[in-house]
Scaffold this motif. Structure first.
Motif, PDB file in Angstrom:
ATOM      1  N   PHE A  49     -21.862  23.376  11.920  1.00  0.00           N
ATOM      2  CA  PHE A  49     -22.555  22.902  10.721  1.00  0.00           C
ATOM      3  C   PHE A  49     -23.339  21.620  11.005  1.00  0.00           C
ATOM      4  O   PHE A  49     -24.537  21.537  10.721  1.00  0.00           O
ATOM      5  CB  PHE A  49     -21.541  22.688   9.599  1.00  0.00           C
ATOM      6  N   VAL A  50     -22.688  20.605  11.614  1.00  0.00           N
ATOM      7  CA  VAL A  50     -23.460  19.390  11.901  1.00  0.00           C
ATOM      8  C   VAL A  50     -24.521  19.674  12.952  1.00  0.00           C
ATOM      9  O   VAL A  50     -25.591  19.063  12.932  1.00  0.00           O
ATOM     10  CB  VAL A  50     -22.604  18.184  12.380  1.00  0.00           C
ATOM     11  N   GLY A  51     -24.234  20.604  13.848  1.00  0.00           N
ATOM     12  CA  GLY A  51     -25.225  20.966  14.854  1.00  0.00           C
ATOM     13  C   GLY A  51     -26.494  21.487  14.204  1.00  0.00           C
ATOM     14  O   GLY A  51     -27.601  21.177  14.652  1.00  0.00           O
ATOM     15  N   LEU A  52     -26.331  22.257  13.123  1.00  0.00           N
ATOM     16  CA  LEU A  52     -27.522  22.774  12.437  1.00  0.00           C
ATOM     17  C   LEU A  52     -28.317  21.630  11.817  1.00  0.00           C
ATOM     18  O   LEU A  52     -29.553  21.646  11.838  1.00  0.00           O
ATOM     19  CB  LEU A  52     -27.115  23.794  11.375  1.00  0.00           C
ATOM     20  N   ILE A  53     -27.617  20.634  11.305  1.00  0.00           N
ATOM     21  CA  ILE A  53     -28.338  19.467  10.779  1.00  0.00           C
ATOM     22  C   ILE A  53     -29.165  18.838  11.896  1.00  0.00           C
ATOM     23  O   ILE A  53     -30.349  18.531  11.731  1.00  0.00           O
ATOM     24  CB  ILE A  53     -27.348  18.430  10.211  1.00  0.00           C
ATOM     25  N   ALA A  54     -28.535  18.676  13.065  1.00  0.00           N
ATOM     26  CA  ALA A  54     -29.247  18.065  14.185  1.00  0.00           C
ATOM     27  C   ALA A  54     -30.436  18.918  14.603  1.00  0.00           C
ATOM     28  O   ALA A  54     -31.473  18.401  15.011  1.00  0.00           O
ATOM     29  CB  ALA A  54     -28.300  17.872  15.358  1.00  0.00           C
ATOM     30  N   LEU A  55     -30.279  20.243  14.470  1.00  0.00           N
ATOM     31  CA  LEU A  55     -31.381  21.135  14.824  1.00  0.00           C
ATOM     32  C   LEU A  55     -32.559  20.910  13.884  1.00  0.00           C
ATOM     33  O   LEU A  55     -33.713  20.829  14.316  1.00  0.00           O
ATOM     34  CB  LEU A  55     -30.898  22.590  14.753  1.00  0.00           C
ATOM     35  N   VAL A  56     -32.262  20.798  12.600  1.00  0.00           N
ATOM     36  CA  VAL A  56     -33.334  20.551  11.634  1.00  0.00           C
ATOM     37  C   VAL A  56     -34.026  19.225  11.944  1.00  0.00           C
ATOM     38  O   VAL A  56     -35.257  19.119  11.915  1.00  0.00           O
ATOM     39  CB  VAL A  56     -32.766  20.553  10.197  1.00  0.00           C
ATOM     40  N   LEU A  57     -33.239  18.203  12.275  1.00  0.00           N
ATOM     41  CA  LEU A  57     -33.835  16.914  12.609  1.00  0.00           C
ATOM     42  C   LEU A  57     -34.783  17.047  13.794  1.00  0.00           C
ATOM     43  O   LEU A  57     -35.866  16.455  13.813  1.00  0.00           O
ATOM     44  CB  LEU A  57     -32.743  15.896  12.936  1.00  0.00           C
ATOM     45  N   SER A  58     -34.390  17.855  14.772  1.00  0.00           N
ATOM     46  CA  SER A  58     -35.262  17.976  15.941  1.00  0.00           C
ATOM     47  C   SER A  58     -36.551  18.688  15.549  1.00  0.00           C
ATOM     48  O   SER A  58     -37.630  18.343  16.039  1.00  0.00           O
ATOM     49  CB  SER A  58     -34.551  18.708  17.069  1.00  0.00           C
ATOM     50  N   ALA A  59     -36.456  19.653  14.639  1.00  0.00           N
ATOM     51  CA  ALA A  59     -37.677  20.320  14.195  1.00  0.00           C
ATOM     52  C   ALA A  59     -38.608  19.313  13.519  1.00  0.00           C
ATOM     53  O   ALA A  59     -39.823  19.330  13.743  1.00  0.00           O
ATOM     54  CB  ALA A  59     -37.325  21.458  13.232  1.00  0.00           C
ATOM     55  N   PHE A 511     -28.957  34.722  15.495  1.00  0.00           N
ATOM     56  CA  PHE A 511     -27.579  34.533  15.905  1.00  0.00           C
ATOM     57  C   PHE A 511     -26.667  34.357  14.697  1.00  0.00           C
ATOM     58  O   PHE A 511     -25.625  35.015  14.576  1.00  0.00           O
ATOM     59  CB  PHE A 511     -27.507  33.318  16.829  1.00  0.00           C
ATOM     60  N   ILE A 512     -27.095  33.467  13.784  1.00  0.00           N
ATOM     61  CA  ILE A 512     -26.267  33.229  12.600  1.00  0.00           C
ATOM     62  C   ILE A 512     -26.102  34.533  11.814  1.00  0.00           C
ATOM     63  O   ILE A 512     -24.998  34.890  11.389  1.00  0.00           O
ATOM     64  CB  ILE A 512     -26.933  32.164  11.696  1.00  0.00           C
ATOM     65  N   PHE A 513     -27.214  35.277  11.700  1.00  0.00           N
ATOM     66  CA  PHE A 513     -27.135  36.552  10.995  1.00  0.00           C
ATOM     67  C   PHE A 513     -26.162  37.484  11.702  1.00  0.00           C
ATOM     68  O   PHE A 513     -25.303  38.113  11.076  1.00  0.00           O
ATOM     69  CB  PHE A 513     -28.527  37.200  10.941  1.00  0.00           C
TER      70      PHE A 513
END
Ligand code: HEM
Ligand SMILES: [Cu+2]
Lengths: 590, 233
Positions: A49-59, A511-513
């Motif tokens: 979950f926090v990893g996804l936040i970090a992914l959005v930040l990188s975008a 992947f999430i799907f």
């Protein structure tokens, strides 16, 4: 302890606190659970979950870099905040937590044939403390001034001075959250080390453990010895910020006023930080090394080439990783002899690392390679890791590092080696162990699509970055402005990278799907679907239930790599099969 | 060493089955539990040692900067004659000794042993608390005489070191209370004594750490210079 007698009667034995805490009710089973498998999943879900936040930040960062002036909501302040939070979340709250808290927790007891961790309560406490640290971290997005923008290295003096984003509240929450994380990690880490040392089942000698466990074991020891350095620096920086001490803060002018700080030393902080920081990269890398070894051996139906060498390499890398930290500080300046020393040790560490790469290749050599999704990711890892390792050799040399430091070359290096590579292994591991955890297979077609998008996409992102670095494009810059030596075409390249990054980011939805879809609809997994030898696949129920082993823990007769042994009936012989059985029957572990 | 020998095992030879060797890894969870706690404590002490070691290194390095004034040396400095700290050390020593007495092997009589244990533990608690209170008083005294935490780096380090040390003692105290509590609840004598013995280790450890810190914090700037020179700062 001489006076302690082994307890004789078996009934009594069952009642001691090892595993007999069979929970009842939803809350006890899934929330306040003492079961290592549930805790592992709690850890993993939180980390992802926090990893996804970090992914959005990188975008968001990529959007700014690729298409500057298009997004009014990204200003220099928020850009720096994205950089910082992205980095620290990815390195610590995602990778460390997922590899050790998630996979460590799930696999250690199963792979050594134990019923649970030796301290289940401590284990639960570790997760909840981790959760608190995550909440404190996320809270910093909502305080006035926002999260800190000091960069994930948090260098003083700027980290706590006005002018840096989040210098009031953000940095406090950051340091606090790190301190809490370290406490959580220490509780978990003591548990993992002790469990591996003390709870191995009969016959499971250290040298019979799968390499996954060796990676996790040594990484945990590294963590226990390295995280105190981060804790110390966090505490001392909190003192500097809150109490006005001058551990790290030099006498300094800020906004035209001279502050009360006297001659502290920012370099001291850098030493402490990197004394933690470099081992940290191996805290992430070693479990990945271990897991990929097991995936490769299983899916190539061959014993791992040079098992002992692999173990020694892990131990050697672990030891060496404590004497190379100052290669992150060449530009901070140091005695030339020190520079020489750290350059040498840095290059020496490449020897055991390269050994491991050769051994993976030699394991594949003439193996009966099954091109399953985990194998795809494992091979992808060999590419990305070799690639990142080679650029590391460049950066390890002082003279080469000086011009490249703080450019996109470094960004490319560490993303190849500690971003993409461990993530590749994590995907391999998730595709590999998902059937064990859930009893369902992930969808293969989607998995392969996911692999190609991720593999080619990350190359499209990071390969050009090396080139940007050569041109001198600095990292952590909101915009390049009018910089004479940087040609305009870099902007085109940056736009291209951003497009690739967005594709990779969106590609993770596949992947999430796949995860969510397969959880309910996926093909039902047979027991031990990959026909692996290690113990975690040999539980009486699959997926394993509370207590793991029913009423009898397994006895181990062999190492974890008896694949395609001549004279054995099947091409894999589980660790808990005695010779007599595997030579006679046809059935193997099924 | 055992671990070295193990690293040379050849696990792929199946006749190398040293199942016998692992017979000590018995499945009796009860035994494993005490052994495990011991292992965990060893690792925990390693972690704490690293913690103090690193702060010490930064201390020595920081002590070579011009704005650093040691807390002892000329007679007007607070720790040139550290009576208060000696008193506190005596308290910690007494705590460390009395907890030792709680586990010394039984005399002829169960009840005598029991009484002695209870007495020893009460004394441990008392002296530990006295030590902590003593340290707090030293803090108060220092602040009152103008050596605040944000004054000189030497002061900052004094508060930092003693604070962290005190927190560890307090943590040990909580662990000790838990051990006693479990004993009262389960009356499992063997396990209780095993856990108690680990507490003894911890108290001894903290005493040694304190003595080292004491020596470090009350040394003069000449000493720091020498050490720093030897370490190459
Ligand atoms: C052959 C092995 C390696 C060598 C010789 C090497 C060398 C280096 C050097 C010299 C730097 C400093 C560059 C600079 O700031 O100017 C660096 C940065 C970095 N390396 Fe490596 N490295 C190696 C492997 C790894 C591995 C395995 C990881 C992670 C799993 C890793 C992660 C990082 C990270 C995160 C940074 C950037 C830190 C920062 O400044 O923010 N490296 N590496
Ligand atoms: Cu490094």
């Amino acid at each position: 302890m001489k006076e302690i007698q082994p307890v004789a009667d078996d009934n009594h034995d069952d009642s001691c606190d090892g595993y007999n805490h069979q929970p009842s009710g939803f809350i006890a089973k899934y929330v306040w659970s003492l079961d290592h498998k549930v805790i592992a999943i709690q850890y993993s879900v939180t980390a992802i979950f926090v990893g996804l936040i970090a992914l959005v930040l990188s975008a968001l960062m990529r959007l700014q870099l690729g298409f500057p002036d298009h997004f009014s909501f990204i200003d220099p302040t928020s850009y720096l905040q994205y950089v910082t939070m992205h980095g620290i979340i990815m390195v610590i709250y995602l990778l460390t937590a997922l590899l050790l808290g998630g996979f460590g927790n799930y696999l250690i007891p199963l792979m050594i044939g134990a019923r649970d961790m030796v301290f289940p309560f401590l284990n639960m406490l570790s997760f909840w403390t981790y959760l608190v640290s995550v909440i404190v971290l996320i809270a910093s997005f909502f305080v006035t001034g926002g999260p800190t923008g000091a960069g994930w290295t948090l260098y003083p003096p700027q980290a706590i001075l006005q002018g840096t984003p989040g210098a009031d509240n953000g940095i406090l929450l950051m340091l606090l959250s790190l301190a809490i994380f370290i406490i959580a990690f220490t509780m978990g880490g003591l548990n993992y080390v002790t469990t591996i040392l003390q709870a191995r089942t009969r016959g499971m000698t250290l040298m019979r453990m799968p390499l996954t466990l060796w990676g996790i074991f040594i990484a945990t020891i590294l963590g226990l010895l390295a995280f105190p350095a981060l804790l110390v620096s966090a505490i001392m920086m909190l003192f500097d910020k809150l109490l006005g001490t001058s551990f790290f803060m030099p006498a300094i002018l800020s906004l035209g006023e001279s502050l009360d700080y006297t001659g502290g030393s920012p370099i001291l902080f850098q030493h402490l930080f990197w004394f933690f920081g470099h081992p940290e990269v191996y805290i992430v890398a070693l479990p990945a090394f271990g897991m990929v070894s097991d995936v490769i051996a299983t899916h190539a139906r061959k014993n791992i080439f040079g098992y002992r060498m692999m173990v020694w390499a892990i131990v050697a890398i672990g030891g060496l990783s404590f004497v190379v930290w100052a290669h992150h500080m060449y530009v901070s300046g140091m005695n030339p002899y020190f520079g020489f020393f750290f350059a040498t040790t840095t290059l020496i560490i490449a020897v055991p690392t390269a050994l491991k790469v050769y051994n993976w290749l030699l394991t594949l050599w003439r193996g009966n390679i099954h091109f399953t999704v985990p194998m795809f990711f494992a091979i992808g890892f060999i590419f990305t890791f070799t690639h990142g390792g080679l650029t590391g050799l460049f950066l390890g040399n002082v003279i080469v590092d000086l011009p490249l430091s703080d450019t996109f070359f470094v960004v490319a290096h560490f993303h190849m080696v500690m971003g993409v590579s461990p993530i590749m292994v994590l995907f391999a591991a998730i595709y590999h162990w998902f059937p064990l955890v859930t009893g369902r297979m992930l969808h293969t077609g989607l998995g392969k699509l996911h692999f190609w998008v991720t593999f080619l996409g990350t190359y499209a992102i990071y390969l050009p970055m090396h080139y940007l670095g050569f041109l001198g494009v600095p990292r952590r810059y909101f915009a390049l402005g009018d910089t004479n030596f940087i040609p305009d075409s870099t902007q085109t390249l940056n736009a291209g990278i951003t497009v690739a990054a967005l594709i990779v980011g969106v590609g993770q939805l596949i992947f999430i799907f796949n995860l969510i879809w397969s959880l309910r609809r996926g093909k039902k997994a047979v027991a031990n679907p990959w026909q692996a030898t290690s113990l975690e696949w040999q539980t009486p129920q699959c997926p394993p239930v509370h207590g793991n082993w029913g009423d009898k823990v397994p006895v181990v007769y062999r190492w974890a790599y008896d694949y395609s042994v001549p004279g054995h009936k099947t091409d894999f012989t589980p660790q808990n099969k005695p010779d007599s059985e595997c030579l006679l029957t046809d059935k193997g572990g099924l | 060493m055992n671990i070295i020998r193990q690293l040379f095992n050849k696990p792929w030879l199946s006749d190398h089955a040293d199942i016998a060797d692992s017979s000590n890894q018995t499945q009796c969870l009860k035994l494993t539990q005490t052994q495990s706690t011991k292992t965990a404590l060893v690792f925990f002490l390693m972690v704490v040692t690293v913690l103090f070691f690193l702060i010490t290194i930064t201390f020595l390095s920081r002590s070579q900067y011009p704005d650093f004034t040691a807390l002892s040396g000329p007679p007007w400095l607070p720790f040139s004659n550290p009576v208060t700290l000696w008193v506190n050390s005596a308290f910690l020593l007494l705590a460390s000794v009395s907890i030792r007495f709680s586990v010394i092997s039984q005399p002829f009589n169960e009840r005598v042993a029991h009484t002695r244990m209870v007495l020893a533990l009460c004394l441990t608690g008392l002296f530990s608390c006295l030590f902590l209170i003593g340290q707090l008083l030293v803090w108060k005294q220092l602040t009152a005489s103008g050596y605040a935490v944000n004054g000189n780096p030497a002061n900052s380090y004094f508060y930092l070191f003693t604070g962290i040390h005190g927190l560890h003692l307090a943590g040990g105290f909580i662990a000790l209370i838990r051990v006693v509590f479990i004993f009262v609840k389960q009356a499992d004598n063997e396990r209780f004594r095993a856990s108690l013995r680990l507490c003894v280790w911890y108290w001894h450890y903290l005493f040694i750490v304190w003595m080292l810190l004491f020596a470090l914090l009350t040394a003069s700037s000449g000493t720091y210079k020498t050490i720093a020179l030897l370490c190459g700062f």
